[in-house]
Design a protein around this motif. Structure first.
Motif, PDB file in Angstrom:
ATOM      1  N   ASN A   3       0.482  -1.584   0.044  1.00 61.80           N
ATOM      2  CA  ASN A   3      -0.024  -0.247  -0.297  1.00 61.80           C
ATOM      3  C   ASN A   3       0.711   1.652   0.393  1.00 61.80           C
ATOM      4  O   ASN A   3       0.631   2.589  -0.658  1.00 61.80           O
ATOM      5  CB  ASN A   3      -0.758   0.214   1.238  1.00 61.80           C
ATOM      6  CG  ASN A   3      -2.258  -0.196   1.498  1.00 61.80           C
ATOM      7  OD1 ASN A   3      -3.015  -0.354  -0.189  1.00 61.80           O
ATOM      8  ND2 ASN A   3      -3.101  -0.439   2.182  1.00 61.80           N
TER       9      ASN A   3
ATOM     10  N   SER B 178       0.185   2.269  -4.373  1.00 62.58           N
ATOM     11  CA  SER B 178      -1.188   1.930  -4.293  1.00 62.58           C
ATOM     12  C   SER B 178      -1.791   3.779  -4.979  1.00 62.58           C
ATOM     13  O   SER B 178      -0.105   4.311  -5.194  1.00 62.58           O
ATOM     14  CB  SER B 178      -1.492   1.568  -2.847  1.00 62.58           C
ATOM     15  OG  SER B 178      -1.415   3.003  -2.028  1.00 62.58           O
TER      16      SER B 178
ATOM     17  N   ASN C 202      -8.075  -7.262   3.596  1.00 60.18           N
ATOM     18  CA  ASN C 202      -9.504  -7.173   4.782  1.00 60.18           C
ATOM     19  C   ASN C 202      -9.526  -8.580   4.760  1.00 60.18           C
ATOM     20  O   ASN C 202     -10.921  -9.432   5.001  1.00 60.18           O
ATOM     21  CB  ASN C 202     -10.357  -6.572   3.432  1.00 60.18           C
ATOM     22  CG  ASN C 202     -10.277  -5.875   3.474  1.00 60.18           C
ATOM     23  OD1 ASN C 202     -10.039  -5.153   4.631  1.00 60.18           O
ATOM     24  ND2 ASN C 202     -10.430  -4.432   2.242  1.00 60.18           N
TER      25      ASN C 202
ATOM     26  N   ASP D 121      -4.931  -2.321  -6.555  1.00 55.54           N
ATOM     27  CA  ASP D 121      -5.004  -1.254  -5.022  1.00 55.54           C
ATOM     28  C   ASP D 121      -6.999  -2.086  -5.255  1.00 55.54           C
ATOM     29  O   ASP D 121      -6.194  -3.208  -3.537  1.00 55.54           O
ATOM     30  CB  ASP D 121      -6.050  -0.654  -5.715  1.00 55.54           C
ATOM     31  CG  ASP D 121      -4.575  -0.117  -5.147  1.00 55.54           C
ATOM     32  OD1 ASP D 121      -4.125   1.140  -5.316  1.00 55.54           O
ATOM     33  OD2 ASP D 121      -5.344   1.994  -5.478  1.00 55.54           O
ATOM     34  N   ASN D 122      -7.284  -2.840  -5.801  1.00 51.27           N
ATOM     35  CA  ASN D 122      -8.417  -4.080  -5.376  1.00 51.27           C
ATOM     36  C   ASN D 122      -7.548  -5.245  -5.072  1.00 51.27           C
ATOM     37  O   ASN D 122      -8.436  -6.119  -3.510  1.00 51.27           O
ATOM     38  CB  ASN D 122      -9.542  -4.358  -6.659  1.00 51.27           C
ATOM     39  CG  ASN D 122      -9.989  -3.096  -7.040  1.00 51.27           C
ATOM     40  OD1 ASN D 122     -10.522  -2.339  -5.638  1.00 51.27           O
ATOM     41  ND2 ASN D 122     -10.635  -3.142  -7.978  1.00 51.27           N
TER      42      ASN D 122
ATOM     43  N   SER E 296      -6.171  -4.662  -1.025  1.00 48.98           N
ATOM     44  CA  SER E 296      -7.765  -4.889  -0.527  1.00 48.98           C
ATOM     45  C   SER E 296      -7.805  -6.050   0.060  1.00 48.98           C
ATOM     46  O   SER E 296      -8.636  -6.076   0.679  1.00 48.98           O
ATOM     47  CB  SER E 296      -8.614  -3.726  -1.082  1.00 48.98           C
ATOM     48  OG  SER E 296      -9.304  -3.884  -0.444  1.00 48.98           O
ATOM     49  N   ASN E 297      -8.286  -7.321  -1.081  1.00 46.33           N
ATOM     50  CA  ASN E 297      -8.778  -8.345  -1.181  1.00 46.33           C
ATOM     51  C   ASN E 297      -7.416  -9.115  -0.140  1.00 46.33           C
ATOM     52  O   ASN E 297      -8.456  -9.937   1.092  1.00 46.33           O
ATOM     53  CB  ASN E 297      -8.877  -9.141  -2.003  1.00 46.33           C
ATOM     54  CG  ASN E 297     -10.206  -8.284  -3.177  1.00 46.33           C
ATOM     55  OD1 ASN E 297     -10.965  -7.303  -2.808  1.00 46.33           O
ATOM     56  ND2 ASN E 297     -10.497  -8.340  -4.646  1.00 46.33           N
TER      57      ASN E 297
END
Length: 249
Positions: A200, A204, A231, A223-224, A227-228
């Motif tokens: 990040n 990112s 999280n 970025d997705n 993030s996946n």
């Protein structure tokens, strides 16, 4: 705190200090043979890299970046700068971040002839650029000026004139944050074992806003994926997404 590497070494040998971190390659081999000393080592949670400023042409061109990467003999950089204390790495993550590190990842092969072909196709030769040399010794790069000189030689071999630039460390960082560089030697040390914060910060879109992404390149897809991974509480999901992130990068 002793900033000079030679003075640190002298103080350790004389018994004036008890512990010295990150010895340069030349000192490391001498320390190894000293029976009065113990050396502790493990793979580092850090990475050294060359940041292309994609906010500036022609470094906004992916093929130009790939060609420049092909022109740099990273095996030679590791041998000359790190010796056995470093490894060539195709990923933006350090290998110590297993299992998140993608061991199947293939990096750019050193191929200066192919690099010239691509640069000629893109119409950017002859090319002059500024190459920023790290002014301090870091765990991810113990000799930034030597590394810059070796890269300068590689680029000269394919007809690129690289002017070496350096500043005092804080000034160097501020100017890189401001996007004044063309190519800059940098690095990162992980604060924890999860690669999310590492990626990040470095690559990112949010990292551009916070000025930790020194390439000014980002991808919504990347970025997705990051993030996946961050999280998810499922180990396999995290591994799959972090491997995919490295492949995109």
């Amino acid at each position: 705190i002793t900033h000079d590497a030679s003075t640190r070494y002298a103080r350790l040998i004389s018994g004036e200090c008890d512990v010295m971190a990150n010895p340069p390659k030349s000192q490391y081999y001498l320390l190894q043979n000293n029976p009065e000393l113990q050396i502790f080592q493990q793979p580092g949670m850090n990475i050294g890299f060359l940041a292309f400023n994609t906010a500036k042409p022609p470094f906004d061109n992916q093929r130009v970046r790939q060609a420049l990467a092909m022109a740099i003999d990273r095996e030679r950089l590791v041998t000359k700068v790190f010796g056995e204390l470093g490894t060539k790495n195709p990923s933006l993550l350090p290998p110590a971040m297993s299992p998140y590190y993608d061991q199947q990842l293939k990096g750019h092969v050193y191929d200066p002839e192919r690099a010239v072909e691509i640069l000629e196709q893109e119409g950017v030769l002859p090319l002059s650029l500024d190459l920023w040399a790290l002014p301090v010794q870091r765990s991810y790069n113990p000799n930034g000026m030597l590394m810059a000189e070796l890269i300068q030689e590689n680029l000269r071999d394919i007809g690129i004139s690289a002017r070496l630039v350096s500043f005092e460390w804080n000034t160097y960082l501020e100017k890189v944050k401001a996007g004044e560089h063309d190519l800059a030697l940098l690095g990162w040390v992980a604060d924890n074992y999860d690669p999310g914060h590492f990626l990040n910060s470095l690559i990112s879109c949010d990292g551009i806003r916070t000025q930790t992404n020194r390439t000014n390149w980002c991808s919504s897809e990347l970025d997705n994926v990051i993030s996946n991974a961050m999280n998810s509480n499922n180990q396999n999901t995290k591994i799959t997404n972090y491997h995919r992130a490295q492949q995109i990068i």
